[in-house]
Design a protein around this motif. Structure first.
Motif, PDB file in Angstrom:
ATOM      1  N   ASP B  42       0.795  -1.224   0.000  1.00 18.49           N
ATOM      2  CA  ASP B  42       0.000   0.000   0.000  1.00 18.49           C
ATOM      3  C   ASP B  42       0.825   1.270   0.000  1.00 18.49           C
ATOM      4  OD1 ASP B  42      -2.376  -1.480   0.052  1.00 18.49           O
ATOM      5  OD2 ASP B  42      -2.059  -1.850   2.215  1.00 18.49           O
ATOM      6  N   GLN B  44       2.569   4.417  -1.180  1.00 17.09           N
ATOM      7  CA  GLN B  44       2.432   5.287  -2.342  1.00 17.09           C
ATOM      8  C   GLN B  44       3.792   5.915  -2.639  1.00 17.09           C
ATOM      9  OE1 GLN B  44      -0.551   6.181  -4.199  1.00 17.09           O
ATOM     10  NE2 GLN B  44      -1.139   4.248  -3.219  1.00 17.09           N
ATOM     11  N   GLU B 129       3.144   8.302 -10.311  1.00 13.74           N
ATOM     12  CA  GLU B 129       2.661   8.284  -8.931  1.00 13.74           C
ATOM     13  C   GLU B 129       1.712   7.122  -8.725  1.00 13.74           C
ATOM     14  OE1 GLU B 129       1.675  12.840  -8.556  1.00 13.74           O
ATOM     15  OE2 GLU B 129       1.012  11.744  -6.754  1.00 13.74           O
ATOM     16  N   GLY B 130       1.880   6.391  -7.636  1.00 10.08           N
ATOM     17  CA  GLY B 130       0.951   5.300  -7.382  1.00 10.08           C
ATOM     18  C   GLY B 130       1.540   4.303  -6.415  1.00 10.08           C
ATOM     19  N   LYS B 131       0.976   3.104  -6.454  1.00  8.17           N
ATOM     20  CA  LYS B 131       1.499   2.060  -5.584  1.00  8.17           C
ATOM     21  C   LYS B 131       2.943   1.771  -5.991  1.00  8.17           C
ATOM     22  CE  LYS B 131      -2.836  -0.083  -4.394  1.00  8.17           C
ATOM     23  NZ  LYS B 131      -3.772  -1.187  -4.627  1.00  8.17           N
ATOM     24  N   TRP B 132       3.755   1.623  -4.941  1.00  9.63           N
ATOM     25  CA  TRP B 132       5.190   1.455  -5.180  1.00  9.63           C
ATOM     26  C   TRP B 132       5.476   0.341  -6.188  1.00  9.63           C
ATOM     27  CZ3 TRP B 132       9.081   0.018  -0.668  1.00  9.63           C
ATOM     28  CH2 TRP B 132      10.410   0.077  -1.165  1.00  9.63           C
ATOM     29  N   ASN B 395       4.818   7.854   0.433  1.00  7.99           N
ATOM     30  CA  ASN B 395       3.728   8.312   1.299  1.00  7.99           C
ATOM     31  C   ASN B 395       3.870   9.804   1.620  1.00  7.99           C
ATOM     32  OD1 ASN B 395       2.660   5.787   1.243  1.00  7.99           O
ATOM     33  ND2 ASN B 395       3.301   5.193   3.312  1.00  7.99           N
TER      34      ASN B 395
END
Lengths: 435, 435
Positions: B42, B44, B129-132, B395
């Motif tokens: 989860d 970011q 950008e987004g979930k790792w 995050n």
């Protein structure tokens, strides 16, 4: 664009023909063939392969079966329809219908005559006997086949990437030569490299590289064309070349007396004079020594367009020609001098500097354009060598060549002595024959 | 064998994709992706393209439309069936089922997430950008696309033969490097050059040349494989690589206190320790300074197989590692040292001479294997440059990298200062960053 390395890698195909067309030959062979077809249709001539570089033991390098396969394949070739159309319809040296109908009809039915092959002392004895205009067409295919088979024998031992890098290096070398030649203002240069080329694909690559790098002379560039008819046709460029030593050699051999022998070289050009004009009127003076040839030449010959310097020291040869034109009341600046022997970039640069402006200078670049793989493989196994295929007799009489370099002389010793006496050739300076 | 010059010449095809597969990426990205997918599903993260060579004004060289077209094409890619089979069925580092079923199921449905692209000051701002575990898979394709588009922009201006000679020269150069490397006894070297390669076809060529020239290490040769999964699959060789700076950078950014920050790099390796063994246990110590990292390292880390030296002076880095292993009672001769930063043949030769026998030496050769076109075109327009794609925040908190070379440091200034304090990094020696 063909990936040459891949093709070479795949040479284990059943047969990858070395000569793939009857017009994969020099343009001047066809011009001379037509002339012989008309003037000497019954002359019997023997052509023979001669390897002047004895250290290259061809019969040990090249498999006899492969050689026969390639020679047999060449014998199976017939003029293709498109090739015939091109020869009949194209403009050569600004002239339409260079090849007459009777010649074309004969050529359309032509196949290369039988050959005779034997091994002796590590070399191949390869001879062609028959009508002059038939056997003479073996010269270029025979040379190209042997040169390429020798190359393939060396390449066979190399890996796929070694091959690709070999070609990468050779391409780089050609391109660097072209880049150097680009610096020479008003250069005119043609490819004369069919006979001792590395391979057909490679010659084709070199021609295209010259075309891109130097530009087509038809559009103001420096590249004036190729002697190879097939490549000229495919790449839509000029096919170039005029005549060669075989004409005076055979005419001379057929002479009965010293007097007719002395006149033979001029008789060749008199016949040529009737058939051709303009840029096809190029004197090749060195068969029995340039000096004597020019001294005794008839006046009408000074009116010809130019001269081709093919042996001896090229600068002296050109200076002799310039002096001769002056003595005959001609302006050398209107004359063309074509250098075609042992050319390197340095030699081209030097001759270009010495003669530009004094005469029209042109170059016919042979082996070191289309077969410069020197030092690129171990033991220099791809270095070019001096292989020729010459008329050695005519109607049973031996031929003789003296040239301006005693290293290029050929014929029986007694005959050489006689020719030297008849043509007044004394001591000559020797030059290394690389190719 | 692909004729690269021809392909490049034909680049005016509607789209000639630069990245043609989701596994046209580095193996370690997939290893790390799986680890992140399990441990931090989860988190970011924002990845961003950073051109450290400001003089190369990418937005002026590369057309935005073409760039979008290539990025969009990459987004359309899905794992192919054969690729999935290979990832599931192949042995990596001697281990079967390296990729777990849950990860593979996710990956089979995966497509690259959206990107954000803007021009600013002659450069492209390209962010993800987004979930790792999703955005991190953009790193390699984004770099490869930009590197190759820049190359294509230069190649577009060249003629067909110029192109062929360019590649001939580049091939010759690669081969000469390989010939030089062949002289080094017991060399072990892999291709790490995906991200800043000249092109896919060129990387593939370089890998095959290494394979032919050095031999597959599975058969006693020196070439240990490639980091590129697609090429490894197609050429049936090892896919290699372990982990990268993004793990400690993101773990560090997520740390709430100085104390958790200080422990973050070891937490990364503790997680890795649980998942991997043997040759996958390679320490990458330089994210926040090698010296401090080793001093504070837990003892279990000295039991790992080896270390990768990726910044700073490589010889001192390796000497530090040797001293550290000795201090922790380990025999350095059992340890693997992988050099992967700024390698040239001379540098490889030098490091090989200095460390062979003292440790197990291995090399991961990147940009100067797969993109050495230096000085081959005017204005050196194909010289490699230092383009990276890094996690810049996690995050919402900025990431920091210090490395053993201040020229490679990144992050907000205040954060850099804080990290230096926490990790006890003092003055550092600067080294030019070429790539």
């Amino acid at each position: 664009m063909v990936d040459i390395a891949t093709r070479v890698h795949n040479h284990k195909w059943k047969i990858d023909p070395i000569v793939r067309s009857l017009i994969d030959t020099d343009f001047y062979k066809l011009l001379m063939c037509q002339s012989i077809f008309r003037n000497h249709p019954d002359t019997q001539v023997t052509f023979s392969l001669i390897n002047r570089t004895k250290s290259v033991r061809l019969a040990e390098l090249v498999d006899e079966g492969e050689l026969r396969e390639q020679l047999d394949y060449a014998r199976s070739l017939r003029l293709a329809r498109g090739e015939s159309t091109w020869l009949r319809g194209n403009t050569f040296y600004g002239k339409r219908q260079m090849f007459r109908s009777d010649f074309m009809e004969w050529f359309e039915g032509f196949q290369l005559p039988p050959y005779h092959l034997e091994k002796r002392d590590g070399q191949y004895e390869l001879t062609f006997e028959g009508k002059w205009h038939e056997v003479m067409l073996w010269e270029i295919p025979a040379l190209a086949i042997l040169m390429e088979l020798r190359g393939r024998a060396v390449l066979d031992r190399m890996g796929k990437f070694e091959l690709q890098v070999l070609y990468a290096r050779a391409m780089t070398r050609v391109w660097e030569k072209i880049e150097a030649l680009r610096e020479l203002p008003d250069l005119k240069i043609a490819d004369f490299g069919t006979r001792r080329r590395h391979s057909f694909l490679w010659q084709d690559w070199c021609v295209q590289a010259m075309l891109e790098g130097l530009g087509d002379s038809a559009k103001g560039g420096a590249f004036t064309g190729t002697s190879n008819c097939l490549i000229a046709m495919r790449r839509d460029i000029e096919a170039v070349g005029t005549n060669a030593h075989e004409l005076p050699m055979v005419y001379a051999a057929l002479s009965e007396t010293d007097e007719t022998l002395r006149r033979a070289p001029y008789k060749v050009l008199a016949d040529w004079h009737e058939e051709h004009e303009g840029n096809l009127r190029i004197i090749l003076p060195d068969t029995y020594g340039t000096k004597g040839f020019l001294e005794l030449a008839p006046d009408w010959l000074a009116g010809w367009t130019g001269i081709r310097i093919d042996s001896g020291d090229p600068a002296s040869g050109a200076e002799d020609a310039i002096a001769w034109w002056r003595a005959r009341g001609e302006d050398p600046r209107d004359k063309l001098v074509i250098f075609s022997d042992g050319l390197t970039v340095d030699k081209i640069r030097e001759l270009h500097a010495q003669f530009s402006g004094r005469v029209k200078v042109s170059f016919g670049w042979g082996t070191l354009l289309t077969n410069d793989f020197r030092k690129l493989v171990p033991d220099d196994g791809l270095a070019p060598f001096s292989l020729v295929c010459k008329a050695i007799s005519a109607n049973g009489r031996p031929t003789v060549k003296l040239s301006d370099n005693p290293e290029k002389a050929m014929g029986p010793e007694a005959e050489i002595a006689r020719y030297k006496r008849v043509f007044g050739v004394g001591d000559q300076q020797a030059f290394d024959v690389v190719v």
